[in-house]
Design a protein around this motif. Structure first.
Motif, PDB file in Angstrom:
ATOM      1  N   ARG A   1       0.822  -1.218   0.000  1.00  0.00           N
ATOM      2  CA  ARG A   1       0.000   0.000   0.000  1.00  0.00           C
ATOM      3  C   ARG A   1       0.855   1.267   0.000  1.00  0.00           C
ATOM      4  NH1 ARG A   1      -5.474  -1.486   0.613  1.00  0.00           N
ATOM      5  NH2 ARG A   1      -5.496  -3.735   0.319  1.00  0.00           N
ATOM      6  N   LEU A   2       1.968   1.241   0.712  1.00  0.00           N
ATOM      7  CA  LEU A   2       2.884   2.382   0.673  1.00  0.00           C
ATOM      8  C   LEU A   2       3.446   2.559  -0.723  1.00  0.00           C
ATOM      9  CD1 LEU A   2       4.780   1.879   4.052  1.00  0.00           C
ATOM     10  CD2 LEU A   2       3.462   3.912   3.436  1.00  0.00           C
ATOM     11  N   ASP A   3       3.783   1.450  -1.365  1.00  0.00           N
ATOM     12  CA  ASP A   3       4.305   1.465  -2.736  1.00  0.00           C
ATOM     13  C   ASP A   3       3.293   2.102  -3.689  1.00  0.00           C
ATOM     14  OD1 ASP A   3       5.717   0.760  -5.110  1.00  0.00           O
ATOM     15  OD2 ASP A   3       4.538  -1.074  -5.260  1.00  0.00           O
ATOM     16  N   ARG A   4       2.037   1.726  -3.550  1.00  0.00           N
ATOM     17  CA  ARG A   4       0.996   2.206  -4.464  1.00  0.00           C
ATOM     18  C   ARG A   4       0.610   3.661  -4.211  1.00  0.00           C
ATOM     19  NH1 ARG A   4      -3.617  -2.528  -4.207  1.00  0.00           N
ATOM     20  NH2 ARG A   4      -2.469  -4.157  -5.326  1.00  0.00           N
ATOM     21  N   ASN A   5       0.465   4.036  -2.939  1.00  0.00           N
ATOM     22  CA  ASN A   5      -0.253   5.263  -2.607  1.00  0.00           C
ATOM     23  C   ASN A   5       0.590   6.428  -2.116  1.00  0.00           C
ATOM     24  OD1 ASN A   5      -3.283   4.341  -2.740  1.00  0.00           O
ATOM     25  ND2 ASN A   5      -2.225   2.714  -1.622  1.00  0.00           N
ATOM     26  N   LEU A   6       1.823   6.189  -1.673  1.00  0.00           N
ATOM     27  CA  LEU A   6       2.575   7.246  -1.005  1.00  0.00           C
ATOM     28  C   LEU A   6       2.866   8.422  -1.929  1.00  0.00           C
ATOM     29  CD1 LEU A   6       3.831   8.249   1.559  1.00  0.00           C
ATOM     30  CD2 LEU A   6       5.871   6.896   1.098  1.00  0.00           C
ATOM     31  N   PHE A   7       3.217   8.154  -3.172  1.00  0.00           N
ATOM     32  CA  PHE A   7       3.519   9.238  -4.117  1.00  0.00           C
ATOM     33  C   PHE A   7       2.283  10.128  -4.300  1.00  0.00           C
ATOM     34  CE2 PHE A   7       4.980  11.533  -7.738  1.00  0.00           C
ATOM     35  CZ  PHE A   7       6.348  11.375  -7.796  1.00  0.00           C
ATOM     36  N   LEU A   8       1.110   9.511  -4.433  1.00  0.00           N
ATOM     37  CA  LEU A   8      -0.133  10.275  -4.608  1.00  0.00           C
ATOM     38  C   LEU A   8      -0.421  11.164  -3.403  1.00  0.00           C
ATOM     39  CD1 LEU A   8      -2.548   7.718  -6.293  1.00  0.00           C
ATOM     40  CD2 LEU A   8      -2.141  10.048  -7.092  1.00  0.00           C
ATOM     41  N   VAL A   9      -0.260  10.614  -2.205  1.00  0.00           N
ATOM     42  CA  VAL A   9      -0.547  11.390  -0.993  1.00  0.00           C
ATOM     43  C   VAL A   9       0.440  12.546  -0.852  1.00  0.00           C
ATOM     44  CG1 VAL A   9      -0.744  11.290   1.525  1.00  0.00           C
ATOM     45  CG2 VAL A   9      -1.598   9.399   0.144  1.00  0.00           C
ATOM     46  N   LEU A  10       1.696  12.304  -1.170  1.00  0.00           N
ATOM     47  CA  LEU A  10       2.709  13.370  -1.079  1.00  0.00           C
ATOM     48  C   LEU A  10       2.427  14.506  -2.064  1.00  0.00           C
ATOM     49  CD1 LEU A  10       5.950  11.202  -0.718  1.00  0.00           C
ATOM     50  CD2 LEU A  10       4.932  12.646   1.049  1.00  0.00           C
ATOM     51  N   SER A  11       1.727  14.212  -3.159  1.00  0.00           N
ATOM     52  CA  SER A  11       1.414  15.265  -4.138  1.00  0.00           C
ATOM     53  C   SER A  11       0.459  16.316  -3.571  1.00  0.00           C
ATOM     54  CB  SER A  11       0.803  14.646  -5.405  1.00  0.00           C
ATOM     55  OG  SER A  11      -0.502  14.156  -5.166  1.00  0.00           O
ATOM     56  N   LEU A  12      -0.152  16.029  -2.422  1.00  0.00           N
ATOM     57  CA  LEU A  12      -1.077  16.984  -1.789  1.00  0.00           C
ATOM     58  C   LEU A  12      -0.366  18.070  -0.984  1.00  0.00           C
ATOM     59  CD1 LEU A  12      -3.607  14.336  -0.420  1.00  0.00           C
ATOM     60  CD2 LEU A  12      -4.144  16.030  -2.182  1.00  0.00           C
ATOM     61  N   LEU A  13       0.915  17.872  -0.676  1.00  0.00           N
ATOM     62  CA  LEU A  13       1.583  18.744   0.300  1.00  0.00           C
ATOM     63  C   LEU A  13       1.842  20.157  -0.219  1.00  0.00           C
ATOM     64  CD1 LEU A  13       4.175  16.313   1.976  1.00  0.00           C
ATOM     65  CD2 LEU A  13       1.826  16.825   2.641  1.00  0.00           C
TER      66      LEU A  13
END
Length: 365
Positions: A42-54
Motif C-alpha cells: 500500500r505504501l508502494d501504491r499510494n505514497l507518491f499520490l498522498v505526497l502530491s497533496l503537500l
C-alpha cells in the motif's frame, strides 16, 4: 496537563484510528507477516499520490481534491503507451513524460479557477474534478478512435471509437516495482519505487527552502502581507497547483503499474478522496501537513481498510458489513477533521482577539 490536552486535541483522529485498529486486529486473525507485506504494497501504491497533496497546503490552498485531474493525465498517457505497445519500465517512464504536459495544462486551468475562489479552494477543486471528469470521459469515449487514432483492438471498442472499460496493463505491470526488488526476511520490497518516493520527499524538503517555496509559505500565512511584500500571489498559487497536478499524474501511473489493470472510466474518481483521507488520518490538517503525516496516514488508513472487512466477516459472517464500515469511516474522517480544524481555528482566533483586547486595555491604563 495542558500540553497533554493540546497533544490529544491535535492528534485525536490518528489516536482514535490506532485504538480501533488495535481492537479489531485480534478479531480479524490476520498474521503480522501478511499485514507487513500488505503495508509495503500500500505504501508502494499510494505514497507518491498522498505526497502530491503537500505543495498546495504550503501555499494555503488546503486539500487539493483536484489531484484527480493529474490522475486523468496519467491515465491518458497509459492509454497511449498501451497503444504503442511500449512495455516494462520504459513504458512507465514514457507515460510519466507524456502525462507531464497534459497535467501542466490541467493544473494551470485548475489554478486559475481556484484563484477566482480564494477561501473556498477545497470545495471548488472537488467540483472542478467532477466537471473535468465529464470532459475526460467525452475525450476517451468519443474522441479516441474517431479524432485521435487508436488502432489496438485490445483498447478500442468494436464500434471503432471509444476506449474499453478495462485495460490490461500487463506490459507495464510492476514495470517499475520489478526494476529493483529486494527480499528482506521474506518480504519483497520494490526498492526502485521507494527510491523515487524518497527523491520526491527530498524534493519537497528542498523546495520549502527555495525562494518559490518561501513565497508559497508567505502566501499560505497571509495573502495580503505576501502581496504587500511584492509576491505575485496568483502566479504562486497557480504554480503550487501545477506542481501538485503533475506529481499526481506520476502517482497515478505508479499506482496503476502496480495493479496491472486500469478501469478507464473509474480508476481516478476516488483517488483524491482516499489520498486526502489518508493524509488527514496521519494528523495533518487543511493548513499544515508533513511527510510523516503522509506515511503514518497511509499505514493507519490502509491497515483499517485491510482488516475491517475480515473482522466484519469474522464477527457477523459477512465481509460486506466491514466494507460498508470502512467506506463510512473514510468519508466520515474527512468531515470530522475539517470540522475539528474549523473549530480549532475559531478557538485560536478567539484566543488571539482576547489577547489583543487585553493588550489594548493594558495600554489604555
Amino acid at each position: 496537563m495542558g500540553s497533554l490536552k493540546k497533544f490529544l486535541e491535535k492528534n485525536i483522529v490518528p489516536i482514535f484510528i490506532l485504538i480501533f485498529i488495535c481492537l479489531i486486529i485480534p478479531i480479524s486473525k490476520l498474521t503480522p507477516q501478511y499485514l507487513i507485506q500488505e503495508m509495503i504494497l500500500r505504501l508502494d501504491r499510494n505514497l507518491f499520490l498522498v505526497l502530491s497533496l503537500l505543495i498546495p497546503i504550503i501555499a494555503g490552498m488546503g486539500l487539493n481534491f483536484g489531484i484527480v485531474l493529474g490522475a486523468m493525465a496519467g491515465q491518458i498517457a497509459l492509454i497511449f503507451i498501451t497503444e504503442w505497445r511500449i512495455v516494462e519500465y520504459q513504458g512507465v517512464f514514457l507515460a510519466m513524460i507524456l502525462s507531464t504536459p497534459i497535467a501542466m495544462a490541467l493544473g494551470y486551468f485548475s489554478g486559475n479557477v481556484l484563484n477566482k475562489a480564494k477561501g473556498k479552494e477545497m470545495i471548488t477543486s472537488m467540483i472542478l474534478g467532477l466537471f473535468m471528469n465529464g470532459v475526460y470521459q467525452l475525450v476517451v469515449l468519443y474522441g479516441m478512435g474517431s479524432i485521435i487514432k487508436i488502432s489496438n483492438p485490445k483498447l478500442i471498442l468494436s464500434r471503432g471509437s471509444g476506449i474499453r472499460n478495462a485495460i490490461d496493463l500487463q506490459g507495464i505491470r510492476r514495470g517499475l516495482d520489478g526494476l529493483l526488488e529486494i527480499d528482506i526476511f521474506g518480504q519483497k520490497i520494490p526498492a526502485a519505487t521507494f527510491i523515487i518516493v524518497i527523491i520526491l520527499c527530498l524534493f519537497i524538503v528542498w523546495f520549502r527552502k527555495t525562494k518559490l517555496g518561501q513565497d508559497m509559505r508567505a502566501v499560505g500565512q497571509s495573502i495580503e502581507i505576501a502581496r504587500a511584500s511584492g509576491i505575485n500571489v496568483d502566479r504562486t498559487r497557480v504554480l503550487a497547483i501545477v506542481i501538485s497536478t503533475v506529481l499526481a499524474g506520476f502517482g497515478q501511473i505508479i499506482y496503476l503499474q502496480n495493479i496491472g489493470t486500469m478501469n478507464t472510466y473509474n480508476s481516478h474518481e476516488q483517488i483524491g478522496m482516499f489520498s486526502i483521507a489518508a493524509l488527514l488520518i496521519g494528523g495533518a490538517s487543511a493548513v499544515k501537513a508533513s511527510i510523516p503525516n503522509a506515511i503514518t496516514g497511509i499505514i493507519l488508513f490502509h491497515t483499517m481498510f485491510i482488516i475491517s472487512p475480515v473482522a466484519g466477516k469474522e464477527l457477523m459472517g459477512s465481509a460486506q458489513i466491514g466494507e460498508y464500515f470502512r467506506v463510512f469511516v473514510s468519508y466520515g474522517i474527512i468531515a470530522l477533521v475539517l470540522v475539528m480544524h474549523e473549530w480549532r481555528r475559531e478557538k485560536e482566533k478567539r484566543a488571539k482577539q482576547k489577547d489583543d483586547f487585553s493588550k489594548c486595555e493594558g495600554e489604555s491604563i
